[in-house]
Design a protein around this motif. Structure first.
Motif, short mmCIF file in Angstrom:
data_model
loop_
_atom_site.label_atom_id
_atom_site.label_comp_id
_atom_site.label_asym_id
_atom_site.label_seq_id
_atom_site.Cartn_x
_atom_site.Cartn_y
_atom_site.Cartn_z
N LEU A 145 0.84 -1.07 0.06
CA LEU A 145 0.02 0.03 0.13
C LEU A 145 0.98 1.28 0.00
CD1 LEU A 145 -3.07 0.91 0.07
CD2 LEU A 145 -2.80 1.02 2.72
N GLY A 146 1.45 1.51 1.27
CA GLY A 146 2.27 2.80 1.20
C GLY A 146 3.68 2.33 1.00
N ASP A 147 4.06 1.21 0.73
CA ASP A 147 5.60 1.08 0.45
C ASP A 147 6.07 1.50 -0.83
OD1 ASP A 147 4.55 -1.05 -0.53
OD2 ASP A 147 5.67 -2.60 0.28
N TYR A 148 5.18 1.87 -1.76
CA TYR A 148 5.72 2.38 -3.19
C TYR A 148 6.72 3.35 -3.18
CZ TYR A 148 2.10 6.17 -2.76
OH TYR A 148 1.70 7.32 -2.44
N ILE A 149 6.95 4.24 -1.88
CA ILE A 149 7.48 5.28 -1.79
C ILE A 149 9.05 4.79 -1.88
CG2 ILE A 149 6.14 6.59 -0.31
CD1 ILE A 149 7.62 5.71 1.96
N ASP A 150 9.40 3.70 -1.46
CA ASP A 150 10.61 2.70 -1.77
C ASP A 150 10.88 2.07 -3.03
OD1 ASP A 150 12.91 1.19 -1.60
OD2 ASP A 150 12.51 0.15 0.12
N PRO A 151 11.75 2.73 -3.90
CA PRO A 151 11.77 2.08 -5.16
C PRO A 151 12.01 0.78 -5.33
CG PRO A 151 13.75 3.32 -4.53
CD PRO A 151 12.85 3.68 -3.68
N LYS A 152 12.51 -0.01 -4.24
CA LYS A 152 12.81 -1.41 -4.08
C LYS A 152 11.54 -2.10 -4.20
CE LYS A 152 17.41 -1.02 -2.09
NZ LYS A 152 18.41 -1.42 -0.93
N LYS A 153 10.43 -1.49 -3.31
CA LYS A 153 9.21 -2.22 -3.26
C LYS A 153 8.00 -1.66 -4.15
CE LYS A 153 10.55 -3.95 0.62
NZ LYS A 153 10.12 -3.60 1.96
N ASP A 154 8.49 -0.60 -4.96
CA ASP A 154 7.36 -0.23 -6.04
C ASP A 154 7.32 -1.03 -7.13
OD1 ASP A 154 6.13 1.64 -7.85
OD2 ASP A 154 7.07 3.42 -7.38
N LYS A 155 6.08 -1.47 -7.48
CA LYS A 155 5.97 -2.38 -8.77
C LYS A 155 6.16 -1.74 -10.00
CE LYS A 155 2.68 -4.88 -5.97
NZ LYS A 155 1.28 -5.36 -5.64
N ASN A 156 5.92 -0.59 -9.98
CA ASN A 156 6.47 0.31 -11.21
C ASN A 156 7.96 0.41 -11.39
OD1 ASN A 156 6.49 1.69 -13.53
ND2 ASN A 156 4.88 3.21 -13.09
N LYS A 157 8.37 -0.51 -12.09
CA LYS A 157 9.93 -0.47 -12.17
C LYS A 157 10.54 0.20 -13.15
CE LYS A 157 10.33 -3.46 -8.83
NZ LYS A 157 11.00 -2.85 -7.38
N THR A 158 9.53 0.82 -14.40
CA THR A 158 10.08 1.55 -15.33
C THR A 158 9.99 3.19 -15.10
OG1 THR A 158 7.62 1.43 -16.18
CG2 THR A 158 9.51 -0.15 -17.17
N ALA A 159 9.01 3.42 -14.13
CA ALA A 159 8.65 4.72 -13.56
C ALA A 159 8.38 4.83 -12.21
CB ALA A 159 7.76 5.56 -14.51
N PRO A 160 9.29 4.32 -11.16
CA PRO A 160 8.93 4.43 -9.94
C PRO A 160 8.49 5.84 -9.27
CG PRO A 160 11.32 4.17 -10.09
CD PRO A 160 10.85 4.19 -11.52
N TRP A 161 7.59 5.60 -8.29
CA TRP A 161 7.14 6.86 -7.59
C TRP A 161 8.11 7.83 -7.27
CZ3 TRP A 161 7.51 9.26 -2.80
CH2 TRP A 161 6.67 10.22 -2.61
N ILE A 162 9.13 7.31 -6.78
CA ILE A 162 10.24 8.34 -6.18
C ILE A 162 10.91 9.19 -7.10
CG2 ILE A 162 12.23 6.86 -6.28
CD1 ILE A 162 11.09 8.74 -3.08
N GLY A 163 10.81 8.80 -8.50
CA GLY A 163 11.52 9.60 -9.65
C GLY A 163 10.78 10.78 -9.95
N GLN A 164 9.79 11.07 -9.42
CA GLN A 164 9.14 12.27 -9.77
C GLN A 164 9.99 13.34 -9.21
OE1 GLN A 164 4.48 12.23 -9.35
NE2 GLN A 164 5.12 10.79 -7.90
N PHE A 165 10.52 13.17 -8.15
CA PHE A 165 11.26 14.51 -7.47
C PHE A 165 12.54 15.06 -8.38
CE2 PHE A 165 9.19 12.25 -3.88
CZ PHE A 165 8.79 13.27 -3.27
N ALA A 166 12.99 14.26 -9.25
CA ALA A 166 14.31 14.65 -9.70
C ALA A 166 13.85 16.16 -10.65
CB ALA A 166 14.81 13.62 -10.89
N ALA A 167 14.91 17.10 -10.47
CA ALA A 167 14.75 18.15 -11.27
C ALA A 167 13.53 19.24 -10.98
CB ALA A 167 14.77 17.93 -12.71
N LEU A 168 12.62 18.86 -9.93
CA LEU A 168 11.71 19.53 -9.60
C LEU A 168 12.08 20.97 -9.01
CD1 LEU A 168 8.81 17.40 -7.66
CD2 LEU A 168 8.63 18.41 -9.85
N ALA A 169 11.23 22.11 -8.96
CA ALA A 169 11.74 23.35 -8.73
C ALA A 169 10.48 23.37 -7.22
CB ALA A 169 11.15 24.38 -9.50
N GLY A 170 11.10 24.56 -6.56
CA GLY A 170 10.43 24.57 -5.19
C GLY A 170 8.96 24.79 -5.32
#
Length: 220
Positions: A145-170
């Protein structure tokens, strides 16, 4: 004349048995301690090197190795307290440079308000204030449920949830439900919000203090 006979030996007393047992245990403990100490001394350098390699591997997940050329793990500043990072007892911040020019600050942070407790993070804040990337290194969020924040546990391996943060502005450091750019998974908003808010606090701290943090201490 017959030889004199010796009197029979007295049976050991309880005190004597206790002393002998204590001496045996002491000898065993000393031998075991010496063995363990010798093993530790023999393997300490290997263990330290392995820990450094693992830390550097994690950092290189959020900060491309080609972006810096200094000995990053040795170019660090230690803070006695860092409440903005969720670390009241202090923190270490690593400084990435290329040709002596500041590139990024790499730091640990803690989100105190995960669904199941604290969530430990590591993130890179670039010198222009954007995010290099974020990784969750420790959490207790609900499996599946909530463990998708960890890329090792995220089932979406091609675009893990945590990858959204790269290059974001404030202005984007919020989940969409709160007016930001970070998507979240249905039924697990708390985990995503906790990570996002912790990242926003840490990044704001780095942006506000980056000049001081890059100057503080002695560059190796």
């Amino acid at each position: 004349m017959s030889e004199p006979t010796l009197p029979p030996l007295a049976p050991p007393t309880a005190f004597g048995l206790s002393v002998r047992t204590a001496l045996t245990m002491l000898a065993f403990t000393m031998a075991f301690t010496a063995l363990m100490a010798g093993t530790y001394l023999a393997t300490r350098d290997t263990i330290d090197a392995s820990a450094e390699q693992e830390k550097l591997r994690l950092i290189n997940d959020i900060l491309p190795p080609v972006s810096y050329d200094n000995a990053l793990l040795r170019d660090a500043v230690t803070l006695d307290t860092a409440p903005e990072l969720g670390l009241p007892k202090g923190a270490t911040i690593w400084r990435a440079r290329k040709g002596d020019a500041p590139v990024a600050l790499v730091m640990e942070a803690v989100a105190p308000d995960g669904y199941s407790g604290k969530i430990r993070l590591v993130l890179a804040v670039m010198h222009d204030g954007s995010l290099g990337g974020v990784r969750v290194v420790e959490h207790r969020e609900t499996p599946g449920l909530g463990d998708y924040i960890d890329p090792k546990k995220d089932k979406n391996k091609t675009a893990p949830w945590i990858g959204q943060f790269a290059a974001l502005a404030g202005s984007d450091w919020k989940v969409r439900k709160d007016g930001g750019a970070i998507e979240y998974r249905a039924g697990a908003t708390i985990s995503a919000r906790a990570v996002t808010n912790a990242v926003a606090r840490a990044a704001a701290f780095a942006r506000a203090d980056q000049d001081r943090l890059f100057r503080q201490g002695v560059q190796p």
